[in-house]
Design a protein around this motif. Structure first.
Motif, PDB file in Angstrom:
ATOM      1  N   MET A  57      -3.827   6.446  18.521  1.00 50.17           N
ATOM      2  CA  MET A  57      -2.625   6.572  17.710  1.00 50.17           C
ATOM      3  C   MET A  57      -2.226   5.214  17.128  1.00 50.17           C
ATOM      4  N   ALA A  58      -2.337   4.152  17.958  1.00 51.13           N
ATOM      5  CA  ALA A  58      -1.985   2.808  17.490  1.00 51.13           C
ATOM      6  C   ALA A  58      -2.920   2.356  16.375  1.00 51.13           C
ATOM      7  N   ALA A  59      -4.219   2.624  16.554  1.00 50.09           N
ATOM      8  CA  ALA A  59      -5.195   2.220  15.524  1.00 50.09           C
ATOM      9  C   ALA A  59      -4.948   2.972  14.227  1.00 50.09           C
ATOM     10  N   LEU A  60      -4.656   4.272  14.342  1.00 50.29           N
ATOM     11  CA  LEU A  60      -4.407   5.078  13.149  1.00 50.29           C
ATOM     12  C   LEU A  60      -3.157   4.597  12.421  1.00 50.29           C
ATOM     13  N   ALA A  61      -2.091   4.318  13.172  1.00 50.50           N
ATOM     14  CA  ALA A  61      -0.845   3.848  12.557  1.00 50.50           C
ATOM     15  C   ALA A  61      -1.040   2.502  11.874  1.00 50.50           C
ATOM     16  N   LEU A  62      -1.797   1.600  12.515  1.00 50.43           N
ATOM     17  CA  LEU A  62      -2.021   0.266  11.944  1.00 50.43           C
ATOM     18  C   LEU A  62      -2.855   0.344  10.671  1.00 50.43           C
ATOM     19  N   LEU A  63      -3.955   1.096  10.724  1.00 44.40           N
ATOM     20  CA  LEU A  63      -4.838   1.178   9.555  1.00 44.40           C
ATOM     21  C   LEU A  63      -4.153   1.910   8.403  1.00 44.40           C
ATOM     22  N   TRP A  64      -3.488   3.020   8.721  1.00 39.43           N
ATOM     23  CA  TRP A  64      -2.830   3.816   7.687  1.00 39.43           C
ATOM     24  C   TRP A  64      -1.649   3.053   7.089  1.00 39.43           C
ATOM     25  N   GLY A  65      -0.835   2.454   7.970  1.00 36.04           N
ATOM     26  CA  GLY A  65       0.326   1.717   7.488  1.00 36.04           C
ATOM     27  C   GLY A  65      -0.027   0.461   6.713  1.00 36.04           C
ATOM     28  N   SER A  66      -1.217  -0.096   6.959  1.00 33.24           N
ATOM     29  CA  SER A  66      -1.629  -1.304   6.245  1.00 33.24           C
ATOM     30  C   SER A  66      -2.029  -1.020   4.804  1.00 33.24           C
ATOM     31  N   GLY A  67      -2.212   0.246   4.463  1.00 30.31           N
ATOM     32  CA  GLY A  67      -2.649   0.588   3.108  1.00 30.31           C
ATOM     33  C   GLY A  67      -1.712   0.057   2.038  1.00 30.31           C
ATOM     34  N   PHE A  68      -0.407   0.063   2.319  1.00 37.41           N
ATOM     35  CA  PHE A  68       0.571  -0.415   1.333  1.00 37.41           C
ATOM     36  C   PHE A  68       0.446  -1.921   1.121  1.00 37.41           C
ATOM     37  N   LEU A  69       0.082  -2.651   2.174  1.00 35.39           N
ATOM     38  CA  LEU A  69      -0.159  -4.089   2.053  1.00 35.39           C
ATOM     39  C   LEU A  69      -1.381  -4.350   1.186  1.00 35.39           C
ATOM     40  N   TRP A  70      -2.466  -3.605   1.420  1.00 37.57           N
ATOM     41  CA  TRP A  70      -3.700  -3.828   0.648  1.00 37.57           C
ATOM     42  C   TRP A  70      -3.472  -3.518  -0.825  1.00 37.57           C
ATOM     43  N   ILE A  71      -2.699  -2.474  -1.118  1.00 39.34           N
ATOM     44  CA  ILE A  71      -2.400  -2.143  -2.516  1.00 39.34           C
ATOM     45  C   ILE A  71      -1.659  -3.305  -3.179  1.00 39.34           C
ATOM     46  N   LYS A  72      -0.661  -3.836  -2.488  1.00 39.70           N
ATOM     47  CA  LYS A  72       0.137  -4.933  -3.048  1.00 39.70           C
ATOM     48  C   LYS A  72      -0.719  -6.167  -3.290  1.00 39.70           C
ATOM     49  N   LEU A  73      -1.581  -6.497  -2.339  1.00 43.98           N
ATOM     50  CA  LEU A  73      -2.448  -7.665  -2.498  1.00 43.98           C
ATOM     51  C   LEU A  73      -3.421  -7.477  -3.662  1.00 43.98           C
ATOM     52  N   ALA A  74      -3.981  -6.277  -3.785  1.00 44.92           N
ATOM     53  CA  ALA A  74      -4.917  -6.009  -4.881  1.00 44.92           C
ATOM     54  C   ALA A  74      -4.207  -6.122  -6.235  1.00 44.92           C
ATOM     55  N   LEU A  75      -2.970  -5.621  -6.318  1.00 48.25           N
ATOM     56  CA  LEU A  75      -2.199  -5.727  -7.557  1.00 48.25           C
ATOM     57  C   LEU A  75      -1.876  -7.188  -7.886  1.00 48.25           C
ATOM     58  N   ASN A  76      -1.469  -7.931  -6.871  1.00 46.85           N
ATOM     59  CA  ASN A  76      -1.071  -9.321  -7.081  1.00 46.85           C
ATOM     60  C   ASN A  76      -2.232 -10.221  -7.489  1.00 46.85           C
ATOM     61  N   HIS A  77      -3.450  -9.750  -7.231  1.00 48.78           N
ATOM     62  CA  HIS A  77      -4.615 -10.593  -7.514  1.00 48.78           C
ATOM     63  C   HIS A  77      -5.509 -10.009  -8.603  1.00 48.78           C
ATOM     64  N   GLY A  78      -4.920  -9.210  -9.507  1.00 44.81           N
ATOM     65  CA  GLY A  78      -5.613  -8.904 -10.747  1.00 44.81           C
ATOM     66  C   GLY A  78      -6.110  -7.501 -10.976  1.00 44.81           C
ATOM     67  N   LEU A  79      -6.047  -6.607  -9.980  1.00 44.91           N
ATOM     68  CA  LEU A  79      -6.542  -5.251 -10.179  1.00 44.91           C
ATOM     69  C   LEU A  79      -5.430  -4.345 -10.696  1.00 44.91           C
ATOM     70  N   SER A  80      -5.790  -3.405 -11.561  1.00 43.05           N
ATOM     71  CA  SER A  80      -4.823  -2.451 -12.103  1.00 43.05           C
ATOM     72  C   SER A  80      -4.732  -1.236 -11.183  1.00 43.05           C
ATOM     73  N   PRO A  81      -3.663  -0.436 -11.292  1.00 43.41           N
ATOM     74  CA  PRO A  81      -3.565   0.781 -10.489  1.00 43.41           C
ATOM     75  C   PRO A  81      -4.768   1.713 -10.649  1.00 43.41           C
ATOM     76  N   ALA A  82      -5.289   1.837 -11.866  1.00 43.08           N
ATOM     77  CA  ALA A  82      -6.438   2.720 -12.094  1.00 43.08           C
ATOM     78  C   ALA A  82      -7.672   2.227 -11.352  1.00 43.08           C
ATOM     79  N   HIS A  83      -7.938   0.924 -11.422  1.00 41.31           N
ATOM     80  CA  HIS A  83      -9.110   0.376 -10.731  1.00 41.31           C
ATOM     81  C   HIS A  83      -8.961   0.501  -9.217  1.00 41.31           C
ATOM     82  N   ILE A  84      -7.750   0.280  -8.715  1.00 44.55           N
ATOM     83  CA  ILE A  84      -7.509   0.398  -7.276  1.00 44.55           C
ATOM     84  C   ILE A  84      -7.755   1.832  -6.819  1.00 44.55           C
TER      85      ILE A  84
END
Length: 301
Positions: A1-28
């Motif tokens: 449960m802890a691993a699932l919550a950490l990996l799933w909840g981290s998705g919003f961080l990865w999206i933000k980092l990808a946006l901040n470093h040049g990728l568009s929503p479509a490419h992501i």
């Protein structure tokens, strides 16, 4: 449960980092679906599960992939262009509220007793408190609307999948087929993404983690959680996602979370908890109710 919550909840961080470093929503979105599909195809093959062959199932997957993957994945990336990753995680937790509201409006959920109604009202009151549209310093924006629409899209998808796909065998293969279909849907939006700008290693690592860990592996862990612990334990993870997303946003991205947002998050989670409760039948009703017939074994076994 802890691993699932950490990996799933981290998705919003990865999206933000990808946006901040040049990728568009479509490419992501396309990259996320593609990498998630690759992971699930590998796991399905290891489990000796095969992709569906029925045209009827693929027809259902086309609709499920649109509302459960292509639309919300894209909207979360669009929303996080103007909204913090932690707030995005909180709004993702409103999906059960949308499920209850949609079920009530369509007449499929008639159990809207006072406790669940209170949860529904509390949940959306918490959302209003977070965004404070009456305040110039509030967080209300088109990005916030995109995030709420993504949560509602999940609710529509879950209702559809519960009726048409959850009874299918080979869950890993069906999930892989769904993400494969979502990849096709997302590819249609690539022309809107423009050309790739100045992306760096951070963008590549972020979108890779998003696709492999926060999409492919989480699908697998969620499947294992349901199989080993039951759907109630799997649903509990949903309450941990906002906590993980807010914590990661504050620690990694230095996102500022004020008292109003914390209070709003607490109200949203309380509302979600209440909305999931169902009334217990009274003892006299249990005694008067006729015994339900024993259901036939699934698949004839």
């Amino acid at each position: 449960m802890a691993a699932l919550a950490l990996l799933w909840g981290s998705g919003f961080l990865w999206i933000k980092l990808a946006l901040n470093h040049g990728l568009s929503p479509a490419h992501i979105t396309v990259t996320r679906c593609t990498l998630g599909t690759a992971v699930l195809l590998f796991l399905a093959r290891r489990a000796k599960q095969h992709l569906p062959r029925s045209r009827k199932i693929w027809g259902h997957l086309v609709i499920a992939a649109l509302f459960c993957n292509a639309i919300p994945f894209a909207l979360f990336a669009i929303g996080e262009q103007t909204v913090d990753s932690g707030i995005a995680g909180v709004l993702n937790a409103t999906t059960p509220l949308w499920s209850l509201l949609i079920g009530f409006l369509l007449g499929t959920d008639r159990g809207l007793h006072p406790l669940r109604l209170t949860g529904l009202v509390l949940g959306f009151a918490g959302v209003l408190l977070i965004f404070a549209p009456w305040n110039q310093a509030g967080l209300a924006s088109w990005g916030a609307l995109a995030l709420l629409t993504a949560a509602a899209s999940y609710a529509i998808a879950f209702a559809y999948m519960a009726r048409h796909l959850t009874t299918q065998g080979a869950p890993l293969a069906v999930s892989a087929a769904q993400l494969l279909t979502a990849t096709a849907w997302s590819t249609l939006a690539l022309p809107t993404g423009g050309s790739l700008g100045n992306i760096d290693a951070t963008a590549v690592l972020a979108v890779t983690a998003l696709g492999i860990f926060a999409t492919g592996i989480t699908f697998y862990l969620n499947y294992r959680m349901i199989a080993d612990e039951g759907p109630t334990s799997a649903a509990t993870v949903g309450y941990l996602l906002p906590v993980v997303s807010v914590a990661l946003g504050a620690l990694v991205l230095d996102e500022q979370i004020g008292l109003r947002v914390i209070a709003g998050m607490a109200i949203v989670l309380t509302g979600v908890s209440l909305s999931r409760k169902k009334p217990q039948p009274k003892p006299d009703e249990q005694e008067a109710a006729p015994a339900a017939p024993t259901p036939a074994p699934a698949n004839g076994r």
